[in-house]
Motif scaffolding. Structure first.
Motif, PDB file in Angstrom:
ATOM      1  N   ASP A 221      75.371 -30.021 140.430  1.00 39.38           N
ATOM      2  CA  ASP A 221      75.172 -30.212 138.818  1.00 39.38           C
ATOM      3  C   ASP A 221      75.873 -31.687 138.481  1.00 39.38           C
ATOM      4  O   ASP A 221      75.551 -32.431 137.740  1.00 39.38           O
ATOM      5  CB  ASP A 221      75.316 -29.209 137.920  1.00 39.38           C
ATOM      6  CG  ASP A 221      75.027 -29.106 136.918  1.00 39.38           C
ATOM      7  OD1 ASP A 221      73.510 -29.971 136.316  1.00 39.38           O
ATOM      8  OD2 ASP A 221      76.237 -29.004 135.849  1.00 39.38           O
ATOM      9  N   ALA A 222      77.193 -31.675 139.150  1.00 36.32           N
ATOM     10  CA  ALA A 222      77.515 -32.820 138.624  1.00 36.32           C
ATOM     11  C   ALA A 222      76.926 -34.062 139.437  1.00 36.32           C
ATOM     12  O   ALA A 222      77.171 -35.407 138.312  1.00 36.32           O
ATOM     13  CB  ALA A 222      78.782 -33.000 139.696  1.00 36.32           C
ATOM     14  N   TYR A 223      76.780 -34.313 140.651  1.00 33.03           N
ATOM     15  CA  TYR A 223      75.427 -35.256 141.437  1.00 33.03           C
ATOM     16  C   TYR A 223      74.256 -35.943 139.507  1.00 33.03           C
ATOM     17  O   TYR A 223      73.871 -36.256 139.842  1.00 33.03           O
ATOM     18  CB  TYR A 223      74.838 -34.820 142.353  1.00 33.03           C
ATOM     19  CG  TYR A 223      73.743 -36.344 143.176  1.00 33.03           C
ATOM     20  CD1 TYR A 223      74.686 -37.764 143.506  1.00 33.03           C
ATOM     21  CD2 TYR A 223      72.748 -36.293 142.487  1.00 33.03           C
ATOM     22  CE1 TYR A 223      73.820 -38.232 143.762  1.00 33.03           C
ATOM     23  CE2 TYR A 223      71.596 -37.296 142.539  1.00 33.03           C
ATOM     24  CZ  TYR A 223      72.358 -38.567 143.942  1.00 33.03           C
ATOM     25  OH  TYR A 223      71.792 -39.512 143.678  1.00 33.03           O
ATOM     26  N   ILE A 224      74.240 -34.653 139.473  1.00 31.35           N
ATOM     27  CA  ILE A 224      72.768 -34.493 138.586  1.00 31.35           C
ATOM     28  C   ILE A 224      73.589 -35.620 137.316  1.00 31.35           C
ATOM     29  O   ILE A 224      71.989 -36.070 136.765  1.00 31.35           O
ATOM     30  CB  ILE A 224      71.994 -32.936 138.027  1.00 31.35           C
ATOM     31  CG1 ILE A 224      71.306 -32.432 139.437  1.00 31.35           C
ATOM     32  CG2 ILE A 224      71.069 -32.855 137.331  1.00 31.35           C
ATOM     33  CD1 ILE A 224      70.728 -31.230 139.249  1.00 31.35           C
ATOM     34  N   ARG A 225      73.939 -34.135 136.775  1.00 31.82           N
ATOM     35  CA  ARG A 225      74.368 -34.776 135.468  1.00 31.82           C
ATOM     36  C   ARG A 225      75.393 -36.868 135.896  1.00 31.82           C
ATOM     37  O   ARG A 225      74.982 -37.345 135.099  1.00 31.82           O
ATOM     38  CB  ARG A 225      75.789 -34.308 134.102  1.00 31.82           C
ATOM     39  CG  ARG A 225      75.406 -32.991 134.241  1.00 31.82           C
ATOM     40  CD  ARG A 225      76.347 -32.112 133.757  1.00 31.82           C
ATOM     41  NE  ARG A 225      76.188 -30.630 133.780  1.00 31.82           N
ATOM     42  CZ  ARG A 225      76.332 -30.496 131.952  1.00 31.82           C
ATOM     43  NH1 ARG A 225      76.258 -31.485 131.541  1.00 31.82           N
ATOM     44  NH2 ARG A 225      75.330 -29.490 132.191  1.00 31.82           N
ATOM     45  N   GLU A 226      76.308 -37.274 136.852  1.00 29.73           N
ATOM     46  CA  GLU A 226      76.382 -38.201 136.910  1.00 29.73           C
ATOM     47  C   GLU A 226      75.442 -39.153 136.733  1.00 29.73           C
ATOM     48  O   GLU A 226      75.411 -40.151 137.060  1.00 29.73           O
ATOM     49  CB  GLU A 226      77.346 -38.013 138.523  1.00 29.73           C
ATOM     50  CG  GLU A 226      77.574 -39.979 138.337  1.00 29.73           C
ATOM     51  CD  GLU A 226      78.964 -40.549 137.635  1.00 29.73           C
ATOM     52  OE1 GLU A 226      79.248 -41.488 137.919  1.00 29.73           O
ATOM     53  OE2 GLU A 226      79.547 -39.336 137.382  1.00 29.73           O
ATOM     54  N   HIS A 227      73.947 -38.818 137.242  1.00 32.14           N
ATOM     55  CA  HIS A 227      72.886 -39.216 137.774  1.00 32.14           C
ATOM     56  C   HIS A 227      71.886 -39.575 136.197  1.00 32.14           C
ATOM     57  O   HIS A 227      70.843 -39.789 136.775  1.00 32.14           O
ATOM     58  CB  HIS A 227      72.408 -39.635 139.098  1.00 32.14           C
ATOM     59  CG  HIS A 227      73.530 -40.148 140.507  1.00 32.14           C
ATOM     60  ND1 HIS A 227      73.690 -41.727 140.764  1.00 32.14           N
ATOM     61  CD2 HIS A 227      74.448 -39.025 140.801  1.00 32.14           C
ATOM     62  CE1 HIS A 227      74.781 -41.618 141.656  1.00 32.14           C
ATOM     63  NE2 HIS A 227      74.461 -40.123 141.227  1.00 32.14           N
ATOM     64  N   GLU A 228      72.267 -38.707 135.710  1.00 32.35           N
ATOM     65  CA  GLU A 228      70.996 -38.385 134.955  1.00 32.35           C
ATOM     66  C   GLU A 228      69.779 -37.927 135.330  1.00 32.35           C
ATOM     67  O   GLU A 228      68.682 -38.387 134.768  1.00 32.35           O
ATOM     68  CB  GLU A 228      70.995 -39.422 133.642  1.00 32.35           C
ATOM     69  CG  GLU A 228      72.380 -40.066 133.130  1.00 32.35           C
ATOM     70  CD  GLU A 228      72.106 -40.562 131.864  1.00 32.35           C
ATOM     71  OE1 GLU A 228      71.167 -41.996 131.639  1.00 32.35           O
ATOM     72  OE2 GLU A 228      73.021 -41.010 130.866  1.00 32.35           O
ATOM     73  N   LYS A 229      69.276 -37.039 136.530  1.00 35.85           N
ATOM     74  CA  LYS A 229      68.303 -37.098 136.648  1.00 35.85           C
ATOM     75  C   LYS A 229      67.898 -35.646 135.847  1.00 35.85           C
ATOM     76  O   LYS A 229      68.353 -34.801 135.252  1.00 35.85           O
ATOM     77  CB  LYS A 229      68.696 -36.168 138.432  1.00 35.85           C
ATOM     78  CG  LYS A 229      69.124 -37.033 139.406  1.00 35.85           C
ATOM     79  CD  LYS A 229      67.841 -38.069 139.008  1.00 35.85           C
ATOM     80  CE  LYS A 229      68.854 -39.080 140.529  1.00 35.85           C
ATOM     81  NZ  LYS A 229      68.499 -40.148 140.889  1.00 35.85           N
ATOM     82  N   PRO A 230      66.107 -35.633 135.945  1.00 35.84           N
ATOM     83  CA  PRO A 230      65.556 -34.486 135.015  1.00 35.84           C
ATOM     84  C   PRO A 230      65.591 -33.586 136.007  1.00 35.84           C
ATOM     85  O   PRO A 230      64.338 -32.725 135.609  1.00 35.84           O
ATOM     86  CB  PRO A 230      64.554 -35.326 134.824  1.00 35.84           C
ATOM     87  CG  PRO A 230      64.390 -36.383 135.822  1.00 35.84           C
ATOM     88  CD  PRO A 230      65.694 -36.629 136.195  1.00 35.84           C
ATOM     89  N   ILE A 231      66.620 -32.119 136.303  1.00 31.66           N
ATOM     90  CA  ILE A 231      66.592 -31.607 136.398  1.00 31.66           C
ATOM     91  C   ILE A 231      67.554 -30.536 135.523  1.00 31.66           C
ATOM     92  O   ILE A 231      68.874 -31.239 136.109  1.00 31.66           O
ATOM     93  CB  ILE A 231      66.293 -31.446 137.892  1.00 31.66           C
ATOM     94  CG1 ILE A 231      65.953 -29.975 138.540  1.00 31.66           C
ATOM     95  CG2 ILE A 231      67.420 -31.597 138.938  1.00 31.66           C
ATOM     96  CD1 ILE A 231      65.127 -29.826 139.971  1.00 31.66           C
ATOM     97  N   ARG A 232      67.489 -29.434 135.922  1.00 25.32           N
ATOM     98  CA  ARG A 232      68.890 -28.462 135.887  1.00 25.32           C
ATOM     99  C   ARG A 232      69.307 -27.423 136.825  1.00 25.32           C
ATOM    100  O   ARG A 232      67.679 -26.728 137.114  1.00 25.32           O
ATOM    101  CB  ARG A 232      68.707 -27.529 134.409  1.00 25.32           C
ATOM    102  CG  ARG A 232      68.932 -28.307 133.035  1.00 25.32           C
ATOM    103  CD  ARG A 232      68.145 -27.062 131.714  1.00 25.32           C
ATOM    104  NE  ARG A 232      69.484 -26.509 132.214  1.00 25.32           N
ATOM    105  CZ  ARG A 232      69.421 -24.717 131.325  1.00 25.32           C
ATOM    106  NH1 ARG A 232      68.015 -25.230 130.217  1.00 25.32           N
ATOM    107  NH2 ARG A 232      70.819 -24.260 131.306  1.00 25.32           N
TER     108      ARG A 232
END
Length: 244
Positions: A221-232
């Motif tokens: 989730d930290a990677y997803i949020r940092e790079h604004e990826k469209p998945i939860r």
């Protein structure tokens, strides 16, 4: 009515308390009586992985004190396979040739991860009322897959959630890169592994990346949020408690 002594790992207690509350909701929905001992603390895994075996043994002994109930019909259930795997496997070494080995054996056979407990012990394949619309892909955490042998149980429960459909990603059994202190000591490798895992998930077109382990999910989730990826990134307990 099965009795469950709830085992809440540090990550959930400190960072994801709602997942702990949702675990209670799911267990109660499955017909369990849930008990919680607020005196419980860490299972000792961070110290054990860092080589502090004696210090870890002291923490593990407290675990036996907290969960070594005289009621041996009660199950010990936790929503993270990492800590369950620690208790189930590594305590063998910690308590070998010690007076606590017998106490540990009595506890060991009662410890389960949430999804394996629901499916393999209670034979529950769906949680009534659970609903989440969208597609999901599943991350097999190293602890769940390799230490606890968990693969089908979470998928079976998630596949029964109304509105949710599964799309498997490539290399689902590959580590996400967290690994506790590994993520601190080898940050660049850890982040690269998270990137690979998230990119594999994105290639499926899934809306959600789901797993049994909060440590993996926190890292991803930290990677997803940092790079604004469209998945939860979601914990399986949060999904099973959704919609009701």
């Amino acid at each position: 009515m099965p009795t469950v002594d709830l085992f809440i790992p540090c990550f959930i207690d400190q960072l994801f308390p709602q997942t702990g509350l949702n675990t209670v909701k799911v267990l109660e929905k499955a017909g369990c009586k849930v008990r919680y001992n607020p005196a419980q603390t860490c299972c000792g895994q961070p110290g054990y992985n860092a080589g502090y075996v004696d210090e870890c043994r002291a923490v593990a002994t407290k675990f036996l004190d907290d969960f070594g109930s005289a009621d041996e019909s009660a199950y010990i259930v936790g929503p993270t396979a990492s800590c369950v795997g620690m208790v189930r496997n590594s305590y063998d070494e910690l308590f070998a040739q010690t007076p606590n080995l017998v106490r540990y054996r009595a506890v060991q056979r009662r410890v389960f991860e949430l999804t394996e407990f629901l499916v393999d012990v209670l034979h529950v394949n769906r949680i009534p009322g659970a609903r989440l619309d969208g597609a999901y892909t599943y991350h097999d955490s190293c602890s769940a897959l390799r230490e606890c042998g968990i693969r089908d149980a979470p998928r079976r429960l998630l596949d029964s959630v109304a509105g949710l459909r599964r799309v498997e990603m490539a290399d689902t059994e590959t580590c996400c890169g967290f690994g506790g202190s590994f993520a601190v000591k080898f940050e660049s490798i850890s982040v690269a592994m998270a990137e690979q895992k998230v990119e594999n998930a994105l290639e499926t077109g899934a809306d959600f990346l789901i797993s049994t382990d909060t440590s993996c999910l926190m890292h991803l989730d930290a990677y997803i949020r940092e790079h604004e990826k469209p998945i939860r990134a979601l914990h399986v307990a949060d999904v099973l408690a959704s919609g009701w």
